[in-house]
Enzyme design. Structure first.
Site, PDB file in Angstrom:
ATOM      1  N   ASP A 308       0.889  -1.105  -0.096  1.00  0.00           N
ATOM      2  CA  ASP A 308       0.041   0.192   0.064  1.00  0.00           C
ATOM      3  C   ASP A 308       0.727   1.263   0.098  1.00  0.00           C
ATOM      4  OD1 ASP A 308      -2.608   1.450   0.585  1.00  0.00           O
ATOM      5  OD2 ASP A 308      -1.252   2.117   2.220  1.00  0.00           O
ATOM      6  N   GLU A 360       0.552  -0.773  -4.940  1.00  0.00           N
ATOM      7  CA  GLU A 360      -0.369   0.387  -5.373  1.00  0.00           C
ATOM      8  C   GLU A 360       0.240   1.757  -5.549  1.00  0.00           C
ATOM      9  OE1 GLU A 360      -3.190   3.457  -3.812  1.00  0.00           O
ATOM     10  OE2 GLU A 360      -1.876   2.676  -2.597  1.00  0.00           O
TER      11      GLU A 360
END
Length: 630
Positions: A308, A360
């Site tokens: 992330d 991401e």
């Protein structure tokens, strides 16, 4: 203080941790067991003293639980038989200023249920049963396999009638068979590392080696992964190595000084997310985070990690108030963050070659999936996602002028190894659900959603969709309750769910959709210049010439009665899927499925009826000598 003889192997383990070369730090820190004895170790380099604290001493320092330092390594340890499985503990740390602060164990494998943060003694091993699955995965080429991900927030997929969470074992009984029935290949969990704030969805963590106790013990999560593997489903974890929770009883100023975070509070604080940034240039932090990543892959048998917030890691200017930050060379690149991700991926690919590493990352940073770049296997294609959703939200009147939204991705499709995400971030905070985003009345919204899903499957790249989209949930996702399962009492939602399962099956069965995702040979953008008509067709190719799939799509509400589709060769062709099939919620009851190719100049075509706001998936019939086997 009595000087304690330190075994050489302990000094070596501490040295590796301090130099950023310890990749299984949780096997040294935290708790290790030798029969009835438990050894507790912690890294608190600037502490004046450290005590193991528990309810037995009212959480206060006690000489009976005084820890001793491992020479000048910054490591403290104690061996005791006073604690047992299930007991709670923390560390009472005397800071350089003389204050005594209670901190939980960053290396613990279990914590008490919120709102408490005490660590729990949990050293019980799990016996695995997924050797055949993991052996197969080790022999597969990770880039050339089908990856069709069902993204799940584990506490809000489904709940008990009283609103309580399903346990990991209950989820194994319910979620795994559902995902298998729906035809997905992988489950991706939003972060399940231990955290306090439900509204953070797990992205504000403090327990990087622990599964949240909301749904059970670590061994229960291991059981879930084991059962998924027995069902031939992969499991991916959303991993957050960039930042951590702000609470003062966890990682922040762990020994009274900046320990896991930078010394400069303006660098350490992440204003936008309300967290603290890890100091990724610090060797010990690298050991900590790489060990955590390997723990989930090796000890919990996850098949991959979605990392992330990569943009926040590799740039200095991603936070509020830091938009003009630059490095000594005048760019916004954070060299420490880049070096950390390169190291993380290199170590994981060396030690767990089959692991799938997803980034991401939302910028144009070059080489995210290149070995000489950041080294990830896949990058989320946020540009494709935004352009696709923007297009399908448009009124039909404006689509012919906006067809570039669909075709622009062809300019960079092979720049990286992309995953196409329709994730949780797109269906929350007022953005509306995928179905609610689609233009038109209820019928047209479903027609657009089905068409968009076929477009997604036909486009090069791996696939990810968030829970609830498979049946077109109308309400946007709400993390405080389960999905709107009552939607399935409605025939349109049930038909959409059936469509998703059939589309997933075709994707999984047809090598053309995934075998050559990242090379130009895997796709022919044969009819993508038809924006004025609102139509498009393209071909996807597997490695065998016979593994070719044609997708034809109509984004306008006007049926095309003689739509010419370019096909690779002479022969007969089948329609494998028509989004307007009545079984999927469309209006077509009698669907032509058999077409003969004819020569037009230097290529072959078939003439099909292309449904209004619809799409077709077409494949050549197999030919067997003396027999049409179609």
């Amino acid at each position: 203080m009595l000087k304690v003889q330190v075994p050489e192997e302990n000094l070596q383990a501490a040295y590796l941790f301090n130099t950023g070369q310890s990749y299984h730090a949780d096997k040294f820190f935290g708790i290790t067991r030798d029969k009835a004895e438990l050894t507790f170790r912690i890294w608190a380099p600037h502490a004046k003293a450290v005590h193991l604290a528990s309810a037995q001493c009212d959480w206060m320092p006690s000489e009976a639980f005084a820890m001793h330092p491992l020479e000048e390594t910054g490591v403290w340890e104690i061996t005791t038989t006073a604690l047992k499985e299930g007991d709670l503990y923390k560390y009472a740390i005397e800071t350089p200023d003389g204050d005594v602060v209670l901190r939980t164990d960053p290396f613990a494998h279990e914590y008490e249920k919120k709102p408490g943060v005490a660590a729990v003694v949990n050293t019980c091993p799990y016996k695995w049963h997924d050797g055949l699955y993991r052996g197969r995965q080790g022999r597969r080429h990770k880039l050339n396999q089908p990856i069709d991900i069902y993204e799940v927030h584990m506490t809000s997929w489904r709940r008990h009638t009283d609103g309580s969470y399903l346990s990991y074992r209950e989820l194994a009984d319910e979620l795994i068979p559902y995902v298998k029935q729906m035809g997905y290949t992988h489950i991706e969990m939003l972060p399940i590392t231990e955290h306090l704030l439900d509204m953070s969805w797990g992205y504000q963590s403090y327990g990087f080696f622990a599964a949240t106790s909301r749904m059970g013990y670590l061994q229960d999560l291991q059981y879930f992964v084991d059962e998924a593997h027995k069902a031939n489903l992969g499991v991916i974890l959303d991993f957050v190595p960039g930042h951590f929770i702000k609470n003062y009883d966890a990682l922040y100023r762990f020994d009274g000084t900046p320990t896991f975070e930078a010394g400069d509070v303006t660098i350490a604080e992440n204003v936008r997310w309300g967290t603290w940034n890890f100091d990724l240039g610090k060797s010990q932090v690298q050991s900590f985070l790489i060990s955590a990543a390997l723990f989930w892959l090796e000890d919990v048998h996850f098949d991959g990690l979605r990392v992330d917030g990569v943009s926040n890691i590799i740039y200095l200017n991603q936070d509020a108030g830091k938009e003009d930050w630059v490095n000594e060379h005048g760019t916004a690149i954070d060299y420490a963050g880049v070096a950390f991700l390169q190291k993380l991926n290199a170590i994981i690919h060396e030690r767990v070659p089959s692991a799938l590493m997803f980034a991401e990352e939302a910028t144009a940073y070059p080489g995210v999936t290149k070995p000489e770049g950041l080294g990830f296997d896949f990058k989320w294609n946020m540009g494709w996602m935004h352009d696709t959703l923007d297009f399908f939200e448009l009124d039909y009147l404006y689509r012919t002028g906006a067809f570039n939204n669909l075709t622009f991705s062809f300019m960079y499709t092979f720049d990286e190894q992309f995953t196409l995400p329709l994730s949780h971030d797109e269906v929350v905070h007022g953005k509306k659900s995928l179905m609610h985003k689609m233009f038109g009345d209820r019928y047209n919204q479903f027609a657009n959603l089905r068409t968009m899903m076929v477009w997604m499957m036909a486009h090069p790249g791996k696939k990810l969709r968030f829970m609830g989209s498979e049946w077109g949930q109308f309400l946007e996702w709400r993390d405080e309750e389960g999905l709107e399962w009552r939607d399935l009492q409605d025939g349109m939602n049930r038909s959409m769910q059936h469509f998703t399962a059939e589309l997933n099956k075709i994707y999984r069965d047809e090598h053309a959709f995934w075998e050559q995702d990242f090379v130009p040979a895997g796709v022919n953008f044969s009819q993508t210049d038809q924006g004025a008509q609102g139509t498009m067709a393209l071909m996807r190719h597997g490695k065998k010439p016979s593994d070719t799939i044609i997708m034809a799509m109509n984004t306008l509400p006007v049926q095309k009665d003689d739509y010419r589709v370019i096909v690779p060769r002479a022969g007969r062709y089948d329609v494998l899927l028509n989004t307007e099939d009545i079984a999927f919620g469309g209006t077509w009851q009698h669907i032509p499925t058999d077409y003969e190719a004819f020569l037009v100049g230097d290529h072959y075509e078939i003439s099909v009826i292309l449904p209004a706001t619809g799409a077709l998936i077409i494949k050549q019939k197999k030919q067997v000598r003396g027999k049409n086997n179609g």
